[in-house]
Design a protein around this motif. Structure first.
Motif, PDB file in Angstrom:
ATOM      1  N   ALA A 156      44.447  25.893  62.721  1.00  0.00           N
ATOM      2  CA  ALA A 156      44.367  26.656  64.050  1.00  0.00           C
ATOM      3  C   ALA A 156      45.819  26.897  64.932  1.00  0.00           C
ATOM      4  O   ALA A 156      45.991  27.647  65.640  1.00  0.00           O
ATOM      5  CB  ALA A 156      43.595  25.893  65.178  1.00  0.00           C
ATOM      6  N   ASP A 157      46.856  26.123  64.331  1.00  0.00           N
ATOM      7  CA  ASP A 157      47.964  26.128  64.970  1.00  0.00           C
ATOM      8  C   ASP A 157      49.070  27.058  64.226  1.00  0.00           C
ATOM      9  O   ASP A 157      50.259  27.265  64.399  1.00  0.00           O
ATOM     10  CB  ASP A 157      48.719  24.918  64.999  1.00  0.00           C
ATOM     11  N   LEU A 158      48.416  27.743  63.219  1.00  0.00           N
ATOM     12  CA  LEU A 158      49.134  28.939  62.653  1.00  0.00           C
ATOM     13  C   LEU A 158      48.506  30.395  62.656  1.00  0.00           C
ATOM     14  O   LEU A 158      47.050  30.420  62.811  1.00  0.00           O
ATOM     15  CB  LEU A 158      49.228  28.913  60.793  1.00  0.00           C
ATOM     16  N   ALA A 159      49.186  31.424  62.919  1.00  0.00           N
ATOM     17  CA  ALA A 159      48.571  32.778  62.904  1.00  0.00           C
ATOM     18  C   ALA A 159      49.541  33.627  62.462  1.00  0.00           C
ATOM     19  O   ALA A 159      50.848  33.454  62.118  1.00  0.00           O
ATOM     20  CB  ALA A 159      48.358  33.116  64.515  1.00  0.00           C
ATOM     21  N   LEU A 160      49.065  34.553  62.090  1.00  0.00           N
ATOM     22  CA  LEU A 160      49.827  36.001  61.370  1.00  0.00           C
ATOM     23  C   LEU A 160      49.849  37.132  62.745  1.00  0.00           C
ATOM     24  O   LEU A 160      48.624  37.516  62.987  1.00  0.00           O
ATOM     25  CB  LEU A 160      49.291  36.607  60.217  1.00  0.00           C
ATOM     26  N   ALA A 161      50.823  37.392  63.171  1.00  0.00           N
ATOM     27  CA  ALA A 161      51.171  38.081  64.289  1.00  0.00           C
ATOM     28  C   ALA A 161      51.516  39.477  63.715  1.00  0.00           C
ATOM     29  O   ALA A 161      52.586  39.757  63.233  1.00  0.00           O
ATOM     30  CB  ALA A 161      52.145  37.770  65.261  1.00  0.00           C
ATOM     31  N   PRO A 162      50.682  40.556  63.900  1.00  0.00           N
ATOM     32  CA  PRO A 162      51.075  41.875  63.597  1.00  0.00           C
ATOM     33  C   PRO A 162      52.275  42.215  64.284  1.00  0.00           C
ATOM     34  O   PRO A 162      52.485  42.188  65.295  1.00  0.00           O
ATOM     35  CB  PRO A 162      49.970  42.805  63.899  1.00  0.00           C
ATOM     36  N   VAL A 163      53.043  43.317  63.429  1.00  0.00           N
ATOM     37  CA  VAL A 163      54.321  43.715  63.798  1.00  0.00           C
ATOM     38  C   VAL A 163      54.000  45.176  64.526  1.00  0.00           C
ATOM     39  O   VAL A 163      53.375  46.128  63.709  1.00  0.00           O
ATOM     40  CB  VAL A 163      55.329  43.714  62.692  1.00  0.00           C
ATOM     41  N   ARG A 164      54.438  45.410  65.736  1.00  0.00           N
ATOM     42  CA  ARG A 164      54.089  46.803  66.295  1.00  0.00           C
ATOM     43  C   ARG A 164      55.540  47.084  67.014  1.00  0.00           C
ATOM     44  O   ARG A 164      56.016  46.473  67.653  1.00  0.00           O
ATOM     45  CB  ARG A 164      53.035  46.815  67.111  1.00  0.00           C
ATOM     46  N   GLU A 165      56.156  48.130  66.267  1.00  0.00           N
ATOM     47  CA  GLU A 165      57.536  48.811  66.852  1.00  0.00           C
ATOM     48  C   GLU A 165      58.502  47.526  66.985  1.00  0.00           C
ATOM     49  O   GLU A 165      59.002  47.051  68.011  1.00  0.00           O
ATOM     50  CB  GLU A 165      57.172  49.351  68.365  1.00  0.00           C
ATOM     51  N   GLN A 204      49.218  42.253  55.380  1.00  0.00           N
ATOM     52  CA  GLN A 204      48.017  41.727  55.036  1.00  0.00           C
ATOM     53  C   GLN A 204      47.195  42.597  54.320  1.00  0.00           C
ATOM     54  O   GLN A 204      47.650  43.874  54.153  1.00  0.00           O
ATOM     55  CB  GLN A 204      47.410  41.690  56.713  1.00  0.00           C
ATOM     56  N   PRO A 205      46.080  42.195  53.955  1.00  0.00           N
ATOM     57  CA  PRO A 205      45.159  43.262  53.055  1.00  0.00           C
ATOM     58  C   PRO A 205      44.815  44.362  53.893  1.00  0.00           C
ATOM     59  O   PRO A 205      44.502  45.410  52.892  1.00  0.00           O
ATOM     60  CB  PRO A 205      43.957  42.327  52.683  1.00  0.00           C
ATOM     61  N   ASP A 206      44.692  44.494  55.144  1.00  0.00           N
ATOM     62  CA  ASP A 206      44.480  45.642  55.706  1.00  0.00           C
ATOM     63  C   ASP A 206      45.788  46.448  55.872  1.00  0.00           C
ATOM     64  O   ASP A 206      45.558  47.702  56.462  1.00  0.00           O
ATOM     65  CB  ASP A 206      43.957  45.573  57.282  1.00  0.00           C
ATOM     66  N   GLY A 207      46.863  46.149  55.146  1.00  0.00           N
ATOM     67  CA  GLY A 207      47.929  47.069  55.104  1.00  0.00           C
ATOM     68  C   GLY A 207      49.008  46.984  56.454  1.00  0.00           C
ATOM     69  O   GLY A 207      49.614  47.803  56.789  1.00  0.00           O
ATOM     70  N   GLN A 208      48.774  45.682  57.101  1.00  0.00           N
ATOM     71  CA  GLN A 208      49.552  45.656  58.200  1.00  0.00           C
ATOM     72  C   GLN A 208      50.512  44.626  58.068  1.00  0.00           C
ATOM     73  O   GLN A 208      50.478  43.509  57.561  1.00  0.00           O
ATOM     74  CB  GLN A 208      48.408  44.922  59.566  1.00  0.00           C
ATOM     75  N   LEU A 209      51.791  45.014  58.579  1.00  0.00           N
ATOM     76  CA  LEU A 209      53.192  44.011  58.406  1.00  0.00           C
ATOM     77  C   LEU A 209      52.842  42.907  59.521  1.00  0.00           C
ATOM     78  O   LEU A 209      52.355  43.091  60.584  1.00  0.00           O
ATOM     79  CB  LEU A 209      54.203  44.905  58.789  1.00  0.00           C
ATOM     80  N   ALA A 210      52.987  41.808  58.761  1.00  0.00           N
ATOM     81  CA  ALA A 210      52.539  40.644  60.170  1.00  0.00           C
ATOM     82  C   ALA A 210      53.668  39.439  59.755  1.00  0.00           C
ATOM     83  O   ALA A 210      54.419  39.208  58.693  1.00  0.00           O
ATOM     84  CB  ALA A 210      51.352  40.130  60.137  1.00  0.00           C
ATOM     85  N   VAL A 211      54.126  38.879  60.865  1.00  0.00           N
ATOM     86  CA  VAL A 211      54.794  37.565  60.797  1.00  0.00           C
ATOM     87  C   VAL A 211      54.097  36.572  61.107  1.00  0.00           C
ATOM     88  O   VAL A 211      53.447  36.107  61.898  1.00  0.00           O
ATOM     89  CB  VAL A 211      55.993  37.779  61.697  1.00  0.00           C
ATOM     90  N   LEU A 212      54.504  35.120  60.460  1.00  0.00           N
ATOM     91  CA  LEU A 212      53.791  34.014  60.770  1.00  0.00           C
ATOM     92  C   LEU A 212      54.380  33.387  61.899  1.00  0.00           C
ATOM     93  O   LEU A 212      55.546  33.187  62.099  1.00  0.00           O
ATOM     94  CB  LEU A 212      54.261  32.945  59.407  1.00  0.00           C
ATOM     95  N   VAL A 213      53.399  32.799  62.816  1.00  0.00           N
ATOM     96  CA  VAL A 213      53.806  32.135  63.959  1.00  0.00           C
ATOM     97  C   VAL A 213      52.937  30.677  64.068  1.00  0.00           C
ATOM     98  O   VAL A 213      51.999  30.591  63.308  1.00  0.00           O
ATOM     99  CB  VAL A 213      53.635  33.163  65.261  1.00  0.00           C
ATOM    100  N   LEU A 214      53.696  30.035  64.814  1.00  0.00           N
ATOM    101  CA  LEU A 214      53.074  28.635  64.851  1.00  0.00           C
ATOM    102  C   LEU A 214      53.150  28.128  66.402  1.00  0.00           C
ATOM    103  O   LEU A 214      54.016  28.315  67.068  1.00  0.00           O
ATOM    104  CB  LEU A 214      54.331  27.627  64.025  1.00  0.00           C
ATOM    105  N   ARG A 215      51.917  27.463  66.536  1.00  0.00           N
ATOM    106  CA  ARG A 215      51.805  27.069  67.855  1.00  0.00           C
ATOM    107  C   ARG A 215      52.671  25.533  68.093  1.00  0.00           C
ATOM    108  O   ARG A 215      52.597  24.724  67.280  1.00  0.00           O
ATOM    109  CB  ARG A 215      50.366  26.775  68.200  1.00  0.00           C
ATOM    110  N   ARG A 216      53.376  25.524  69.048  1.00  0.00           N
ATOM    111  CA  ARG A 216      54.364  24.574  69.251  1.00  0.00           C
ATOM    112  C   ARG A 216      53.564  23.338  69.761  1.00  0.00           C
ATOM    113  O   ARG A 216      52.802  23.494  70.539  1.00  0.00           O
ATOM    114  CB  ARG A 216      55.434  25.026  70.085  1.00  0.00           C
ATOM    115  N   THR A 217      54.153  22.062  69.404  1.00  0.00           N
ATOM    116  CA  THR A 217      54.050  20.858  70.052  1.00  0.00           C
ATOM    117  C   THR A 217      55.522  20.457  70.636  1.00  0.00           C
ATOM    118  O   THR A 217      56.221  21.226  70.489  1.00  0.00           O
ATOM    119  CB  THR A 217      53.533  19.869  69.214  1.00  0.00           C
ATOM    120  N   GLY A 218      55.439  19.617  71.507  1.00  0.00           N
ATOM    121  CA  GLY A 218      56.507  19.107  72.160  1.00  0.00           C
ATOM    122  C   GLY A 218      57.179  19.907  73.211  1.00  0.00           C
ATOM    123  O   GLY A 218      56.277  20.381  73.881  1.00  0.00           O
TER     124      GLY A 218
END
Lengths: 231, 231
Positions: free
Chosen positions: B124-133, B28-42
DNA sequence: CGGCGTTATCGCGTCCGTGCGTTAACGTGA
DNA sequence: TCACGTTAACGCACGGACGCGATAACGCCG
């Protein structure tokens, strides 16, 4: 008219057959890195290939590897004790097998020579093929492994060498729990295909080794101290 | 009475459903490593998870990854241009999915933030989740990914870091073909979660970079030289 | 045009790892 | 008991990497 399969319907789509292939790596007494090959029956009869097998119903991949080695190569569970197959890569070319859609999960498994030699000696359909430059020298006139298994050997050799750069005998190729620094050094030199200066090797390895406070004597010269891996 | 299935009969055994899961990693622009997550259906509706999908008939794993990102996350082929998913591990616990026997091939895919941000912003069903440890900080109150996907994140972070120790921006996270040393250094510091001393970084990286003989100016100070990766 | 800020380059002291020669230790065998 | 051979340990010179302070280069801005 049946509705179209919904994406989450688990049985809605054709499924591949899943196979395991395994590069069983060992070090021969002459200091040569080698991989176990098996002469095939059935499809591609007569050719040397890496052992493998289709995965059975709800079977774990590691279990499939063990069963393949037992059924195809006669290696009993005792021969594999303490050895864990490591996944290398999934080969997923739908055209890779004439018989249908197969995905193959390639593995690396290191085994001490002593666990293999008797089986290889007593069966004409098993052999240890020496590794030269990340390729196998197959018995007879066969130049290449079938099914693109040459790529598995390359993955296996690369992974083996990466691991042997990081810790002492991670695949347990020495076979014994206790060993001398010279034995360990010879093994690492074989796997990595390059020599080690003994002082440098000692400095690098000692932090990861535990002294057994015993020695191996019986030959002229100062007895060598014996070590175990720390973990 | 039908004969028993012969081991080489390709259709003779039940087959698993094969799925792909992918940890899409970005900075991310703030220098944070992040991973794409998706809100599930079904199944497990409402939970955040890594994107994934069942493999269709005779489909390559990498293609499945691309299609999963297109269908589930709205990422067009253009967003993935030049990016190659890397296999991490096959998760083969037959009990890992209530719906039946599923094997999941976990992948790592690095993408520049610019290719993700618009899609994440508009859905709204997509997000970037920061990586911590080596773990994700998921949105809302959810602590863990379902299906043991936390292990995929750990594999992905380990593999990412291993690669970033070996070469400049191997996953193309910078997004641009040309970049300054400071940009590259900030990226590597983010991925590896530790800083670099600029002289040391310069010495280590320059052999693997090609000078473009151009500079980036427009701000006070000496313009920074721009580089490309040599391969 | 000069001051400023930023990046690039350089000189150099320090530290660390390597490898070699030397010495010490320790069984074996005569 | 001593010579020998082998392994272990040590001292040390050397080379390479690191990091820091100093200097140079180069746009921007007033």
């Amino acid at each position: 008219m049946a509705r179209s399969p919904r994406p989450s319907d688990i049985g809605a789509f054709p499924r591949p057959s899943v196979a395991v292939d395994v590069a069983v790596v060992t070090v021969q007494p002459d200091g040569q890195l080698a991989v176990l090959v098996l002469r095939r029956t059935g499809d591609r009869a007569g050719q040397w290939a890496l052992p493998g097998r289709f995965v059975r119903d709800r079977e774990r991949l590691a279990d499939s590897v063990a069963i393949a080695l037992a059924e195809k190569c006669g290696l009993p569970a005792a021969a594999l004790a303490g050895a864990t197959p490591r996944q290398l890569h999934v080969f997923d070319d739908p055209a890779r097998d004439d018989r249908g859609w197969v995905m193959s999960v390639a593995h690396l498994l290191g085994l001490p020579y002593e666990r293999l030699s008797a089986h290889v000696a007593e069966r004409a359909d098993l052999a240890l093929a020496p590794v030269r430059e990340r390729r196998l020298q197959l018995p007879g006139r066969q130049r290449n492994l079938p099914y693109g298994q040459g790529a598995i050997v390359e993955y296996a050799v690369d992974e083996l060498r990466r691991r042997y750069l990081e810790e002492p005998d991670p695949e347990g190729l020495l076979g014994a729990d206790e060993f001398s620094l010279a034995e360990l050094r010879d093994l690492h030199a074989t796997v990595l295909d390059e020599p080690w200066q003994i002082d440098t090797f000692r400095r690098n390895m000692l932090p990861a080794l535990t002294s057994t406070d015993t020695v191996r004597s019986g030959t002229p010269g100062r007895p060598a101290a014996l070590y175990r891996r720390s973990r």
